[in-house]
Each structure stands twice: as C-alpha cells, then as structure tokens.
Design a protein around this motif. Structure first.
Motif, PDB file in Angstrom:
ATOM      1  N   PHE A  79      -3.711  22.058 -42.043  1.00  0.00           N
ATOM      2  CA  PHE A  79      -3.810  21.415 -43.355  1.00  0.00           C
ATOM      3  C   PHE A  79      -3.042  22.249 -44.373  1.00  0.00           C
ATOM      4  O   PHE A  79      -2.701  23.405 -44.118  1.00  0.00           O
ATOM      5  N   THR A  80      -2.790  21.664 -45.540  1.00  0.00           N
ATOM      6  CA  THR A  80      -2.129  22.408 -46.616  1.00  0.00           C
ATOM      7  C   THR A  80      -3.115  22.646 -47.748  1.00  0.00           C
ATOM      8  O   THR A  80      -4.075  21.882 -47.943  1.00  0.00           O
ATOM      9  N   ALA A  81      -2.872  23.724 -48.494  1.00  0.00           N
ATOM     10  CA  ALA A  81      -3.728  24.053 -49.634  1.00  0.00           C
ATOM     11  C   ALA A  81      -2.900  24.795 -50.669  1.00  0.00           C
ATOM     12  O   ALA A  81      -1.978  25.554 -50.328  1.00  0.00           O
ATOM     13  N   THR A  82      -3.228  24.559 -51.930  1.00  0.00           N
ATOM     14  CA  THR A  82      -2.627  25.311 -53.030  1.00  0.00           C
ATOM     15  C   THR A  82      -3.653  26.305 -53.539  1.00  0.00           C
ATOM     16  O   THR A  82      -4.791  25.933 -53.856  1.00  0.00           O
ATOM     17  N   ILE A  83      -3.276  27.566 -53.579  1.00  0.00           N
ATOM     18  CA  ILE A  83      -4.164  28.647 -54.013  1.00  0.00           C
ATOM     19  C   ILE A  83      -3.711  29.102 -55.395  1.00  0.00           C
ATOM     20  O   ILE A  83      -2.535  29.450 -55.580  1.00  0.00           O
ATOM     21  N   ASN A  84      -4.635  29.124 -56.352  1.00  0.00           N
ATOM     22  CA  ASN A  84      -4.272  29.429 -57.736  1.00  0.00           C
ATOM     23  C   ASN A  84      -4.218  30.923 -58.022  1.00  0.00           C
ATOM     24  O   ASN A  84      -4.702  31.411 -59.043  1.00  0.00           O
ATOM     25  N   THR A  85      -3.684  31.648 -57.102  1.00  0.00           N
ATOM     26  CA  THR A  85      -3.331  33.060 -57.281  1.00  0.00           C
ATOM     27  C   THR A  85      -1.950  33.226 -56.673  1.00  0.00           C
ATOM     28  O   THR A  85      -1.711  32.777 -55.548  1.00  0.00           O
ATOM     29  N   ASP A  87      -3.718  30.888 -38.675  1.00  0.00           N
ATOM     30  CA  ASP A  87      -2.323  31.234 -38.961  1.00  0.00           C
ATOM     31  C   ASP A  87      -1.868  30.529 -40.230  1.00  0.00           C
ATOM     32  O   ASP A  87      -2.299  29.409 -40.531  1.00  0.00           O
ATOM     33  N   LEU A  88      -0.942  31.164 -40.948  1.00  0.00           N
ATOM     34  CA  LEU A  88      -0.456  30.626 -42.210  1.00  0.00           C
ATOM     35  C   LEU A  88       1.059  30.460 -42.208  1.00  0.00           C
ATOM     36  O   LEU A  88       1.786  31.340 -41.723  1.00  0.00           O
ATOM     37  N   ASP A  89       1.532  29.348 -42.771  1.00  0.00           N
ATOM     38  CA  ASP A  89       2.930  29.173 -43.163  1.00  0.00           C
ATOM     39  C   ASP A  89       2.970  29.209 -44.682  1.00  0.00           C
ATOM     40  O   ASP A  89       2.192  28.501 -45.343  1.00  0.00           O
ATOM     41  N   SER A 109       0.801  30.746 -58.286  1.00  0.00           N
ATOM     42  CA  SER A 109       0.119  30.106 -57.178  1.00  0.00           C
ATOM     43  C   SER A 109       0.962  30.176 -55.918  1.00  0.00           C
ATOM     44  O   SER A 109       2.158  30.497 -55.961  1.00  0.00           O
ATOM     45  N   ILE A 110       0.320  29.866 -54.796  1.00  0.00           N
ATOM     46  CA  ILE A 110       1.033  29.726 -53.526  1.00  0.00           C
ATOM     47  C   ILE A 110       0.575  28.422 -52.864  1.00  0.00           C
ATOM     48  O   ILE A 110      -0.529  27.941 -53.113  1.00  0.00           O
ATOM     49  N   GLU A 111       1.437  27.874 -52.045  1.00  0.00           N
ATOM     50  CA  GLU A 111       1.073  26.741 -51.208  1.00  0.00           C
ATOM     51  C   GLU A 111       1.246  27.160 -49.760  1.00  0.00           C
ATOM     52  O   GLU A 111       2.307  27.689 -49.387  1.00  0.00           O
ATOM     53  N   VAL A 112       0.214  26.960 -48.946  1.00  0.00           N
ATOM     54  CA  VAL A 112       0.251  27.375 -47.553  1.00  0.00           C
ATOM     55  C   VAL A 112      -0.165  26.220 -46.653  1.00  0.00           C
ATOM     56  O   VAL A 112      -0.883  25.304 -47.070  1.00  0.00           O
TER      57      VAL A 112
END
Length: 523
Positions: free
Chosen positions: A397-403, A472-474, A482-485
């Motif tokens: 799945f994808t997620a946006t992290i606000n850091t 595992d992360l992409d 922020s980052i999107e993984v």
C-alpha cells in the motif's frame, strides 16, 4: 576507519522473498534428516511475553514487549561434528553439516544464560570459569570505586590477580560519558596459548566505558590491555581471533545502547588489526547491513571453525570465509523469521495497525504460507491485549507521512555507510533495491513510547496507527515536509495466524541501485 565495499549486497529482508518464502526449514513435513541431525518438530513453544511500565503524564501504561515473540537472538553456540546449534531464548536453530539444512527445535539454552543480569550482579558479578591447559581459571569484570577492574586467577587461589582497565576520569577525558556503566566480559577465547576477553560497559543516562581487549598469559601471569582508539565507545558482544600471532585480526560484534534502549545497532561486525608499534592505533574494517551481506545489524555470538567464522545476529546467521570478507561469495547467510499458514476462511487484511475495518483484500488459503514480520497490541493498557500481526504483502500500500527529510546535525551519531539525513524510516536500511528493517533494527524505546514504525506521529498513551513496523519500503516522493512511501506489508488479526519460526536462505540482490537518500543528502 575503513569500511568494506561489496558489490553484491545480500537481500536482507524482502528482495528474495516476494512470493512465498524460500523456506530452508521449519516445516514438520520436511524430508528425513541425515543421521545425527534432528528431525523437524511439529510442536514448538509459544513465545512468552513480558511487560514494562512507563509513567506517562496522565497514566501508567503497561507496554508489551512485542519483540519477545520474535526474539531469535542467539545467546550461545554449541557445536559438534554433525551440527551447530544456535541457542536463542526459546528456540534452537540447528544447522546440519551433512546437507547444509536447518531445523528449529525447542530451546535448550541453559538457565544461567537466559536470566537477565540483576543490579546486584552488575555491582558484584559472580566469577565465571574456564578450563584451560588442565587448569580451572576464574575471571570477571566489575565496576567499583570509579574504576573498571578485571580479575583472573586459578580457581581456589586467593586472591585473584587484578588489573584496572580504565577509570571514571579516563571516561570523562575521552568524552564518552560522565559515569561508569556496569562492566562485563565476553566468553574467553584461546589464542596462541593465551586467553583473551573483550570487556565493555553498559551505556545510557551518561554512563559509558572504554572498549578494552584483555590478554592473560598463564605462563607469565601477565595481563596486557589493548584499547582500540576507533572502538572506544563500542559495546563488544563477542570476540574471535584469526591470523598469525605476529599479525592477528580481532573479530568483534559491536552495538550501542542508551536510555530506554538496551540494544542499538552500531558498526556491525568489526575486524580490528592492532598496530605494530602501538596496538591501540590499528586499522578497523566495519561489515554492516549497509555495506556487506551480513544478515542482521547486531552480531550477538561468534564462533570460529578453521576457515569459517560463524556470525549470529537477532535476524539470522552467516558463515563467513574470513580470509576474504570483501568478496560477496565468502558470505553464506540464512535469515531467521516466522511463517504461518492461511486460515481456510481466508485472511482479511488491514492497511494500518489500528484500522477499524479491514479493506477489500482477503488472502485465500491457496496463496500459501505468509511471512510474519511483527506483532503489536491494539491496546496499551490491557494486561493481555489482543493484537495484530504484520505480514509481508505484495503489492503493498502507499502512505503519505507528514514528516519530511532533514540534514543530520554534525554531532549526531551516524550508522556507517548511511547518508547524513534524518527521515521517518531512519531505522530501515537500503539493501540495493528497497529499504528493509531486520529484527534487530527495532529499538524497544522503553522511555520513548515503545516501538516506532512508519505512520502518524505517536501518542504516548495510546497505540499508534502505524502503517508498517518492518515491511519493506519504496521511497516514492520526499521533501522537507513529508514523504510518500509504498510499504510492502499489511496487518491481520493475531487470532487468525499461528506463526512458527523458520529459516530462509539469503540470496544477493541483483543489479543494486544507489540509495535514493544519498541524492537527498547531496547539497
């Protein structure tokens, strides 16, 4: 410091296990083992779980030690002509020499090696014994009167020979601490008809020590110390020695610790070669998860067998041909993990730990066994909370992290061979294809709110809705905000799975790519 440069970094977690795991052992239906090798067992003990209390601003929270369920760290290695047994807290991981296969057996770790050290033992530890040249010797390292002292002598002889290793003043002058941590010595190593130990001190809350190698020659009863300058702040987990007496190589497992975190990754496996003129000024090479095929971040126990150095970590074992450690083919590695069969009704998946309702994805039983990565409780205040397992799942799945991503301060402690940046997944490492997190890269954070993953900012008094703890992360997009993984895992109710430990062969990652964080770290 020199670091190793290896072309074919092993896939430390996910790259070689995207489909059903390539199991080497763990299945009770495996083929008949060779003579004198144990057969796979159908029943293994259920891991016990411990708790710790953390005082919050409004309540006392009983945090569950989630890593107890995946505590595969070898505390001892026992070998004979047929097998090598890596004894963890509740399981034995047994390697069969005849066919290079593995089985997982109920644990046989001696009770004295399983017990945690008490505060009383730390200040007045018992004497340990070693048989050498038809004599019994006793030894210990202890902290007393602002000094760390090493004692050694023949059993029943009084008093033992004493040697001050370092003082509180030396620790302060070295800039590594303001207090002395309790000291301990590794299991002794016999080399050139002499005994060697590595002595280290606990770290945290300002306490520290100076890593010291101790040599004892029974013939002359002389104690000699080596204090490698490049390893002062390291905690040494174990020791092995190779090479000629005129040019030895000291192989050392290293780690760090801090307040609320008794086990933190550091330099990995270190090869230290004393200087000819000054043994304290030697050369040092670090073999870690960022630059070598080593299967875990913290080497726990080492065992030397002629041309092979066995390196055990909380994430698996490597057999290293120590004469050529820079060559990828010199490393044969296996990863310790857990797998579970899927229930006949299927397995509903959640995108995050505390998500109320499962998504539309359900794994069917014919999808084969799943790899189980972690477990987390859903409620931090229950004595026996229900929880969820994190499993490996493709496509994820994808997620946006606000850091976002930010530069590391110059004074920050850096893991070797990593870009000088901080980001929300700093405990993951780049394996040439993805960011992965081994079992021994998950700090417990006793004083910092418990285990941390990738997801929203944590709330100390309630369980955080983590997207991933070990998946595992992409890295898809990143900036300062922020980052999107893409995380290659999912969560499932713990009552639906029955994980059992197993061993997976580790294969190199083909066509390794540069770490994308290195670009972010370039001005």
């Amino acid at each position: 410091m020199r670091v190793a440069s290896l072309l074919g970094l092993a896939c430390l977690l996910g790259a070689c296990a995207r489909s059903a795991p390539n199991l080497v052992s763990g299945s009770p239906t495996a083929t008949e083992p060779p003579a004198n090798c144990p057969a796979p067992v159908s029943d293994l003990p259920t891991p016990s779980t411990s708790f710790y209390e953390a005082d919050g601003s409004k309540a006392t929270v009983n945090f569950v030690n989630a890593n107890d369920r995946f505590d595969y760290r070898p505390r001892n290695i026992v070998s004979d002509s047929d097998t090598i047994k890596f004894q963890a807290r509740e399981y034995d991981f047994v390697y069969c020499r005849a066919n290079q296969s593995w089985t997982v057996q109920p644990g046989t770790l001696p009770a004295e090696l399983a017990r945690p050290e008490s505060y009383q033992q730390a200040s007045n530890p018992p004497l340990n014994r070693v048989e050498f040249q038809d004599q019994t010797y006793e030894y210990r390292a202890l902290t007393r009167d602002d000094k760390v002292i090493f004692e050694v002598g023949k059993a029943q002889s009084s008093p033992p020979q004493q040697q001050v290793l370092y003082t509180l003043e030396e620790v302060k002058q070295a800039g590594v601490g303001v207090g002395l941590g309790s000291a301990s010595a590794t299991t002794p190593v016999v080399y050139n008809n002499q005994l060697w130990w590595a002595v280290t001190s606990q770290q945290g809350e300002g306490n520290a020590g100076i890593a010291t190698l101790v040599n004892y020659d029974p013939k002359t009863q002389k104690l000699t110390l080596v204090k490698p300058k490049t390893l002062q702040i390291q905690q040494i987990t174990d020791l092995a020695i190779t090479g000629k007496p005129t040019a030895p190589t000291f192989w050392l497992g290293t780690m760090r610790s801090g307040e609320g975190n008794p086990s933190l990754s550091s330099l990995g496996l270190v090869a230290y070669r004393p200087g000819v003129q000054d043994p304290n000024q030697g050369s040092m090479t670090s073999y870690n998860v960022n630059n070598s095929p080593i299967v875990g971040a913290i080497p726990q126990k080492l065992k030397l067998e002629q041309d092979t150095l066995w390196v055990s970590t909380g994430n698996g074992v490597c057999a290293l041909q120590w004469a050529n450690p820079e060559v990828t083919q010199s490393w044969s590695c296996w990863r310790f993990t857990a797998t579970a069969e899927l229930p006949q009704s299927g397995l509903a998946l959640f995108k995050s730990l505390t998500q109320k309702e499962p998504g539309t994805t359900t794994l069917q039983p014919d999808a084969g066994p799943v790899e189980v990565l972690w477990w987390m409780p859903l409620n931090l205040t229950e004595a026996n909370p229900t929880g969820r397992y994190e499993i490996r799942y493709e496509p994820g799945f994808t997620a946006t992290i606000n850091t976002g991503i930010s530069p590391l301060p110059e004074q920050a402690v850096r893991v070797p061979d990593t870009p000088a940046v901080y980001w929300p997944a700093s405990d993951w490492h780049w394996n040439g294809e993805r960011f992965v997190r081994s079992l021994d890269e998950v700090p417990v954070n006793y004083s910092g709110g418990g285990f941390r993953g990738v997801g929203p900012e944590p709330n100390f008094l309630q369980q955080n809705n983590w997207n991933a703890m070990r998946g595992d992360l992409d890295l898809l997009n990143a900036n300062e905000q922020s980052i999107e993984v893409r995380y290659h895992s999912a969560w499932a109710e713990d009552v639906a799975l029955k994980p059992r430990p197993t061993v997976i062969a580790q294969e190199p990652v083909a066509n390794r790519q540069p770490n994308p964080l290195a670009v972010k770290a370039t001005p």
